[in-house]
Design an enzyme around this catalytic site. Structure first.
Site, PDB file in Angstrom:
ATOM      1  N   TYR A   1      83.174 -46.372  25.171  1.00 37.24           N
ATOM      2  CA  TYR A   1      83.609 -45.186  24.426  1.00 37.24           C
ATOM      3  C   TYR A   1      82.608 -44.853  23.325  1.00 37.24           C
ATOM      4  O   TYR A   1      82.164 -45.731  22.591  1.00 37.24           O
ATOM      5  CB  TYR A   1      84.985 -45.488  23.835  1.00 37.24           C
ATOM      6  CG  TYR A   1      85.558 -44.460  22.911  1.00 37.24           C
ATOM      7  CD1 TYR A   1      85.923 -43.204  23.374  1.00 37.24           C
ATOM      8  CD2 TYR A   1      85.783 -44.754  21.572  1.00 37.24           C
ATOM      9  CE1 TYR A   1      86.486 -42.268  22.522  1.00 37.24           C
ATOM     10  CE2 TYR A   1      86.353 -43.833  20.710  1.00 37.24           C
ATOM     11  CZ  TYR A   1      86.704 -42.584  21.188  1.00 37.24           C
ATOM     12  OH  TYR A   1      87.260 -41.657  20.337  1.00 37.24           O
TER      13      TYR A   1
ATOM     14  N   TYR B   1      86.691 -59.674  23.991  1.00 42.09           N
ATOM     15  CA  TYR B   1      85.294 -59.226  24.037  1.00 42.09           C
ATOM     16  C   TYR B   1      84.394 -60.286  24.672  1.00 42.09           C
ATOM     17  O   TYR B   1      83.457 -59.956  25.403  1.00 42.09           O
ATOM     18  CB  TYR B   1      84.797 -58.894  22.630  1.00 42.09           C
ATOM     19  CG  TYR B   1      85.557 -57.779  21.953  1.00 42.09           C
ATOM     20  CD1 TYR B   1      86.255 -56.826  22.703  1.00 42.09           C
ATOM     21  CD2 TYR B   1      85.598 -57.681  20.568  1.00 42.09           C
ATOM     22  CE1 TYR B   1      86.956 -55.804  22.080  1.00 42.09           C
ATOM     23  CE2 TYR B   1      86.299 -56.664  19.935  1.00 42.09           C
ATOM     24  CZ  TYR B   1      86.984 -55.737  20.691  1.00 42.09           C
ATOM     25  OH  TYR B   1      87.676 -54.732  20.076  1.00 42.09           O
TER      26      TYR B   1
ATOM     27  N   ARG C   1      91.190 -59.882  19.797  1.00 39.08           N
ATOM     28  CA  ARG C   1      90.226 -58.968  20.431  1.00 39.08           C
ATOM     29  C   ARG C   1      88.892 -59.657  20.656  1.00 39.08           C
ATOM     30  O   ARG C   1      88.195 -59.361  21.620  1.00 39.08           O
ATOM     31  CB  ARG C   1      90.052 -57.709  19.563  1.00 39.08           C
ATOM     32  CG  ARG C   1      91.261 -56.809  19.550  1.00 39.08           C
ATOM     33  CD  ARG C   1      90.978 -55.473  18.888  1.00 39.08           C
ATOM     34  NE  ARG C   1      90.623 -55.604  17.486  1.00 39.08           N
ATOM     35  CZ  ARG C   1      91.506 -55.735  16.495  1.00 39.08           C
ATOM     36  NH1 ARG C   1      92.798 -55.791  16.775  1.00 39.08           N
ATOM     37  NH2 ARG C   1      91.121 -55.835  15.234  1.00 39.08           N
TER      38      ARG C   1
END
Length: 281
Positions: A102, A80, A76
């Site tokens: 989010y 990113y 991840r």
């Protein structure tokens, strides 16, 4: 002439605003965040639901989802960093960019902080606009006032990676329960054995029968919050989708600090202040 050229050059400079979409579709978007989205030349988004992406694209057709940069087994953190590069490419091209995330763009979100840091270091305008986070929803849905006994917030894996001291006199809230113990940053959910290890760690501070709450905020208006109450020892049998938060209510009463209260009594006597009972009940 030089002033005119300078002004034109400045006008072409890019900018970025990182805004929060909130948790529940539509109802949590602030007027300021909406303004940034509607007035952007390019909109990037990392959101929780494809339905939310469709709704956002109607607000501004210049929409690009960042989600496809995820892939199974891919770190991840690598994703990113790619997000930052993609967003900065548009900023450097002189575009007015809005990045939508989010919840709150600054909570459990590496890329918004990093892209703002990079943009500012290169002389571009960069702004973070607060949004309603899962923490805000948690307080409302579970009836917790963090000002009563206090709240300690930790990423769940920190309890396994580091020697952390828990304050069992207040609420302890553990985030990202679904990926607890993941050191690869390539999984979106770890097996139950990792949560069993977390329970083992928590048992050093709490009894097995201590009541805990598995919580998940609703992302769509038609949904209800997921609130599951179980004993700590039964945590691994709870329902998990990968987006849950663990709430551990206080396990002990707050212990009065007799020394400091005596010193406060002395100050009150000097300054003429009355004294009321101190309680968190």
């Amino acid at each position: 002439m030089s002033t005119s050229i300078s002004t034109a050059t400045e006008a072409r400079r890019g900018s970025i605003a990182c805004v929060g979409m909130g948790i529940t579709l539509g109802s949590h978007l602030t007027p300021m965040a909406r303004s940034y989205i509607e007035n952007a030349e390019v909109v990037f988004a990392a959101l929780s639901d494809h339905v939310v992406e469709i709704w956002l694209k109607r607000m501004n057709p210049a929409f690009h989802s960042l989600t496809p940069l995820y892939s199974p087994g891919k770190s991840r953190m690598k994703t990113y960093r790619e997000w930052v590069r993609v967003m900065m490419a548009e900023v450097r091209a002189g575009k007015r960019v809005c990045a939508v995330f989010y919840g709150h763009p600054g909570i459990f979100a590496w890329s918004p902080h990093k892209v703002i840091e990079v943009a500012r270091a290169e002389g571009y305008l960069a702004h973070m606009e607060a949004g309603i986070s899962a923490e805000d929803c948690l307080y409302a849905d579970l009836g917790i006032d963090p000002g009563r006994a206090g709240c300690q917030h930790l990423e769940a894996s920190q309890l396994l990676f580091f020697d952390r001291v828990l304050d069992t006199g207040g609420h302890v809230i553990l985030w990202q329960l679904g990926v607890v113990g993941d050191r690869s940053l390539g999984r979106f959910r770890t097996p139950d054995a990792y949560r069993e290890l977390l329970v083992e760690r928590l048992r050093t501070d709490y009894p097995a029968d201590h009541g805990v709450i598995v919580y998940r905020a609703p992302t769509l208006p038609v949904e209800r919050p997921h609130i599951q109450r179980v004993a700590l020892g039964d945590l691994t049998s709870a329902e998990f989708t990968g987006h849950e938060t663990l709430v551990l209510p206080p396990a002990r009463e707050l212990k009065p600090n007799a020394v400091m209260q005596a010193r406060l009594d002395a100050l009150d006597a000097i300054h003429g202040s009355g004294r009321e009972s101190v309680s968190v009940a």
